[in-house]
Design an enzyme around this catalytic site. Structure first.
Site, PDB file in Angstrom:
ATOM      1  N   ASP A  42       0.807  -1.224   0.000  1.00  0.00           N
ATOM      2  CA  ASP A  42       0.000   0.000   0.000  1.00  0.00           C
ATOM      3  C   ASP A  42       0.841   1.276   0.000  1.00  0.00           C
ATOM      4  O   ASP A  42       0.758   2.099   0.925  1.00  0.00           O
ATOM      5  CB  ASP A  42      -0.936   0.007   1.226  1.00  0.00           C
ATOM      6  N   GLU A 203     -11.314  -0.737  -4.288  1.00  0.00           N
ATOM      7  CA  GLU A 203     -10.688  -0.176  -3.069  1.00  0.00           C
ATOM      8  C   GLU A 203      -9.466   0.650  -3.460  1.00  0.00           C
ATOM      9  O   GLU A 203      -9.195   0.874  -4.623  1.00  0.00           O
ATOM     10  CB  GLU A 203     -10.284  -1.306  -2.121  1.00  0.00           C
TER      11      GLU A 203
END
Ligand SMILES: *[C@@H]1O[C@H](CO)[C@@H](O)[C@H](O)[C@H]1NC(C)=O
Ligand SMILES: *[C@@H]1O[C@H](CO)[C@@H](O)[C@H](O)[C@H]1NC(C)=O
Length: 444
Positions: A42, A203
């Site tokens: 991430d 997402e």
């Protein structure tokens, strides 16, 4: 437990047996993934003070499902050598959080740093939290003592417009991406939680603005794994026009997650995949590709590469360089000292660190290494050009009296001139490595 460290030892064992040597050489040539001492996820890059600050998540070694407990920081000024700053936040930083240290992002406002993260609440359900710090490198502390949003939410991304208005997007599958306008304090929001229609949104949104156009980049379903798509708008709040795919579903990780910045005249796309040995859906690694926007502002299609981004500028070896400044490494890992400085540890025979594009200029005469060795120690060979390139120095590491008893050793250097990839090749084990610095040879 499976780990990058062990995966590399296994690969080394197989290589000794004459198997998989090609795979090892490939790993040695690659600069992607950019972090090898642990599994990183991430990516959320921040350009501040002429440096790229890369905030990441972290997959625990040996995870059989998503097992994420802390958030970490790396920095670079050349896009290839990344300095490890260690843990910035963990689940323990938030009294209300119990699990799932998922995606986060840091933004700076008025000299203060705001760290937006995802975690699962002790009471259940995902939530967005905020920690703040007066320094980009922390320490970060929970700013609210509770989560921010009423409806839970994951993967917050924040962008401050030129007029000072900050926007936060977040979201997870159905019903899709949400946004709010943040208050000037960056810790509150005004107005309703507004859902946004974006094609195939799953997402991992990343919000940024360039040349008057807003970009919402996100993870979507691109086949059996996630791909990265994006949409653009003339307003931060949409409506959004779908612009298609940036990066196809590829590699061994189910998820992907984008982060986009401009730095020193180039544009960079950060993402994660399962390309490190032992890598996969629960053991991901951050990678980078350089790109140029098309004339109409669209982002070209990008593929995952082993080579990664080119180096922006050479590294100066005549200043103190932290040992945890790494273009690529194998085997070893890093840890934090009690004074919170980071050092290289878990060194074993055959491990190495590659530092890319080191400019020795007219030549070096000696090198200082800051080391600590509890018992026997070992030997550090400095090589240029490759792991088996020319040896420019050999430094014996004898016991210093303790694993945290630091001592500077000095060894003569010969044959180090011009710009070279520098390799620290380790023999023996049980010693730690904090920093290094070369001394310039006197002019002839
Ligand atoms: C900005 O970077 C420079 C050079 O690395 C450093 O000396 C300075 O302390 C940094 N400024 C802040 C506010 O951290
Ligand atoms: C910025 O957008 C304008 C059109 O709105 C375009 O003419 C110009 O080339 C763009 N600049 C860059 C650097 O892409």
């Amino acid at each position: 437990m499976f780990s990058p460290v062990k995966a590399n030892s296994i690969l080394r064992g197989l290589a000794t047996a004459g198997i998989l040597l090609g795979a090892i050489l490939d790993v040695a040539r690659a600069d992607n993934p950019i972090i090898q001492t642990l599994y990183s996820t991430d990516p959320a890059p921040l350009v501040w003070n002429n440096t790229v600050w890369l905030f990441t998540g972290h997959d625990e070694n040996g995870a059989k499902n998503y097992d994420m407990r802390d958030w970490r920081l790396y920095s670079s000024t050349d896009m290839v050598n990344w300095r490890d700053w260690g843990v910035m936040l963990s689940l323990k930083s938030f009294s209300w959080a119990k699990a799932d240290a998922w995606a986060g992002q840091v933004v700076e406002r008025g000299g203060k740093f705001y760290y937006y993260v995802t975690a699962t609440k002790t009471s259940g359900g995902y939530a967005v939290g905020i920690a703040t710090s007066d320094s980009v490198t922390g320490p970060y502390k929970d700013a609210l003592g509770r989560h921010l949003l009423a409806n839970g939410g994951i993967d917050p991304t924040v962008y401050i417009d030129d007029d000072g208005q900050a926007y936060m997007y977040w979201g997870h599958t159905s019903p899709g991406a949400y946004h709010v306008l943040l208050g000037k304090d960056m810790l509150s929001y005004t107005g309703a939680l507004t859902s946004t229609s974006v094609q195939n949104f799953v997402e991992g949104p990343w919000l940024h603005k360039r040349n008057g156009t807003w970009y919402l980049t996100y993870s979507s379903m691109g086949g059996s794994n996630e791909d990265i798509k994006y949409a653009t708008s003339t307003r931060a709040t949409g409506p959004w026009t779908s612009r298609g795919q940036i990066m196809a579903s590829q590699g061994k990780s189910f998820t992907n997650h984008a982060g986009i910045i401009d730095y020193k005249g180039g544009s960079y796309f950060f993402y994660h995949n399962g390309a490190l040995p032992g890598g996969g859906t629960y053991s991901r690694s951050v990678c980078i590709e350089k790109f140029s926007y098309n004339a109409d502002g669209s982002i070209p299609k990008l593929v995952m590469t082993d080579a990664g981004a080119p180096q922006i500028e050479a590294l100066n070896p005549y200043q103190q360089v932290e040992a945890e400044t790494i273009a690529f490494s194998s085997g070893l890992t890093t840890a934090a000292k009690s004074d919170s400085g980071i050092y290289v540890t878990s060194i074993s025979n055959g491990d190495y660190i590659k530092v890319k594009g080191v400019d020795f200029g007219a030549g070096a005469s000696s090198v200082d290494l800051r080391v600590a060795a509890a018992s026997s120690g070992g030997k550090i060979e400095l090589r240029v050009g490759g792991q088996s390139g020319a040896v420019i120095a050999t430094c014996a590491v004898d016991t210093t009296g303790g694993a945290q008893t630091w001592k500077t050793i000095s060894c003569p250097v010969s044959g180090a001139t011009g710009k070279q990839d520098l390799f620290f090749k380790f023999s023996g084990s049980g010693y730690n490595f904090d920093w290094w610095q070369f001394k310039q040879a006197a002019a002839a």
